[in-house]
Design an enzyme around this catalytic site. Structure first.
Site, PDB file in Angstrom:
ATOM      1  CG  ASN A  10      50.920  41.552 -17.900  1.00  0.00           C
ATOM      2  OD1 ASN A  10      51.162  40.305 -17.500  1.00  0.00           O
ATOM      3  ND2 ASN A  10      52.492  42.976 -17.817  1.00  0.00           N
ATOM      4  CD1 TRP A  11      45.405  38.429 -14.732  1.00  0.00           C
ATOM      5  CD2 TRP A  11      45.565  35.925 -15.370  1.00  0.00           C
ATOM      6  NE1 TRP A  11      44.280  37.718 -14.889  1.00  0.00           N
ATOM      7  CE2 TRP A  11      44.245  36.596 -15.435  1.00  0.00           C
ATOM      8  CE3 TRP A  11      46.679  34.977 -15.698  1.00  0.00           C
ATOM      9  CZ2 TRP A  11      42.789  35.887 -16.030  1.00  0.00           C
ATOM     10  CZ3 TRP A  11      45.263  33.825 -15.776  1.00  0.00           C
ATOM     11  CH2 TRP A  11      43.947  33.919 -15.941  1.00  0.00           C
ATOM     12  CE  LYS A  12      51.580  43.971 -14.416  1.00  0.00           C
ATOM     13  NZ  LYS A  12      52.534  45.164 -14.048  1.00  0.00           N
ATOM     14  CG  HIS A  95      55.978  44.541 -19.701  1.00  0.00           C
ATOM     15  ND1 HIS A  95      56.130  44.827 -18.398  1.00  0.00           N
ATOM     16  CD2 HIS A  95      54.347  44.656 -19.478  1.00  0.00           C
ATOM     17  CE1 HIS A  95      55.083  45.825 -17.523  1.00  0.00           C
ATOM     18  NE2 HIS A  95      53.909  45.454 -18.327  1.00  0.00           N
ATOM     19  CD  GLU A  97      55.972  44.903 -14.431  1.00  0.00           C
ATOM     20  OE1 GLU A  97      55.681  43.433 -14.193  1.00  0.00           O
ATOM     21  OE2 GLU A  97      55.123  45.197 -13.829  1.00  0.00           O
ATOM     22  CD  GLU A 167      51.762  48.882 -20.900  1.00  0.00           C
ATOM     23  OE1 GLU A 167      51.257  48.220 -19.764  1.00  0.00           O
ATOM     24  OE2 GLU A 167      53.128  48.051 -20.431  1.00  0.00           O
ATOM     25  N   GLY A 173      51.976  50.548 -12.890  1.00  0.00           N
ATOM     26  CA  GLY A 173      51.413  49.684 -11.146  1.00  0.00           C
ATOM     27  C   GLY A 173      51.889  50.949  -9.752  1.00  0.00           C
ATOM     28  N   GLY A 234      47.210  45.364 -16.239  1.00  0.00           N
ATOM     29  CA  GLY A 234      47.528  44.701 -15.174  1.00  0.00           C
ATOM     30  C   GLY A 234      46.763  44.434 -13.728  1.00  0.00           C
ATOM     31  N   GLY A 235      47.130  45.355 -12.598  1.00  0.00           N
ATOM     32  CA  GLY A 235      46.673  45.200 -11.600  1.00  0.00           C
ATOM     33  C   GLY A 235      45.115  45.166 -11.486  1.00  0.00           C
TER      34      GLY A 235
HETATM   35  C1  PEP Z   1      51.314  46.745 -17.085  1.00  0.00           C
HETATM   36  O1  PEP Z   1      52.210  45.772 -16.211  1.00  0.00           O
HETATM   37  O2  PEP Z   1      51.374  46.308 -17.991  1.00  0.00           O
HETATM   38  C2  PEP Z   1      50.107  47.224 -16.567  1.00  0.00           C
HETATM   39  C3  PEP Z   1      49.814  48.852 -17.259  1.00  0.00           C
HETATM   40  O3  PEP Z   1      50.751  47.955 -14.964  1.00  0.00           O
HETATM   41  P1  PEP Z   1      49.117  48.586 -14.281  1.00  0.00           P
HETATM   42  O4  PEP Z   1      47.781  48.292 -15.309  1.00  0.00           O
HETATM   43  O5  PEP Z   1      49.652  47.327 -13.121  1.00  0.00           O
HETATM   44  O6  PEP Z   1      49.499  49.866 -14.391  1.00  0.00           O
END
Ligand code: PEP
Length: 252
Positions: A10-12, A95, A97, A167, A173, A234-235
């Protein structure tokens, strides 16, 4: 039947088209074979550019969101029908966010799931509790409410192709991941609830991913949990080599 693992990037709202193209080439070269289903979620604007550009067969593509309605006067939104019309396979729905910054409620997320499955997209439905709920020990009740108010409106046929991503909001994040024990406990709880609502066949088949500060150095132990079927990353998905290490961890 063993569930095939799925690892998603998930590049956001990160990466330019040029950086994304470079990532694709690097990951394709490093992966060489399919260790798990691997799905990339770029920004809307260049998903189809990347799909056209990509000549391999190791990666699948998805969108990070879709509208809760079919079509109409919703400036700036993108519909499930539009995503399906350009050949996109997956879509992330709910998600944290989106819930936090865009006010998405369980009801809106229920509508998104419905419209996504109607257009034969494969939803990755996200759920998970914020820190204050975990501190009160009420995480299972909280997640169950998310399941009941959004996911459980789907029929057995509709839910069959949904992937769930647990999650915990406090892990996204933040660099603080859930421990394997915390992840397994919630994943097994979710699977049990799916079994109660839809029966053993569906609960045994549905994939439940973990998301929240998953990195190359913790992925293997989290993915080794019996009810963890991969990860939403994500990151750590932004760097090709880190992401590939996480995908490899799914194959151990
Ligand atoms: C996400 O946004 O789905 C996520 C898991 O982010 P991160 O890996 O950065 O915690």
């Amino acid at each position: 039947m063993a569930r095939k693992k799925l690892v998603a990037a998930n590049w956001k709202m990160n990466l330019t088209l040029e950086q994304a193209a470079e990532w694709l080439a690097d990951v394709d070269e490093m992966l060489q074979e399919r260790h798990a289903d691997v799905v990339v979620f770029p920004s809307y604007v260049f998903i189809t550019d990347l799909m056209d550009m990509y000549e391999g067969d190791l990666l699948l593509f998805g969108a990070q969101n879709c509208s809760h309605v079919e079509s109409g006067a919703l400036t700036g939104e993108v519909s499930a029908m539009q995503l399906a019309s350009v050949g996109i396979d997956y879509v992330i729905i709910g998600h944290s966010e989106r819930r936090t910054y865009f006010g998405e409620t369980n009801e809106i997320i229920r509508q998104k799931l419905k419209v996504a499955v109607k257009h034969e997209l494969l939803p990755v439905f996200c759920c998970g509790e914020p820190l204050e709920i975990r501190n009160q020990g009420k995480q299972q009740e909280y997640v169950l409410q998310q399941l009941r108010e959004s996911l459980f409106d789907l029929s057995p046929a509709e839910i069959a192709d949904v992937t769930i991503a647990y999650e915990p909001v406090w892990a996204i994040g933040t660099g603080i991941n859930a421990t394997p024990g915390q992840a397994q406990e919630m994943h097994s709880f979710i699977r049990g609830q799916i079994e109660e609502r839809y029966g053993k066949q569906i609960s045994g088949h549905i994939r439940i991913l973990y998301g929240g500060s998953c990195k190359p150095d913790n992925a293997a132990e989290i993915f080794a949990c019996p009810d963890v079927d991969g990860g939403l990353i994500g990151g750590a998905s932004l760097k090709a080599d880190d992401f590939v290490k996480i995908v490899m961890a799914a194959a151990l």
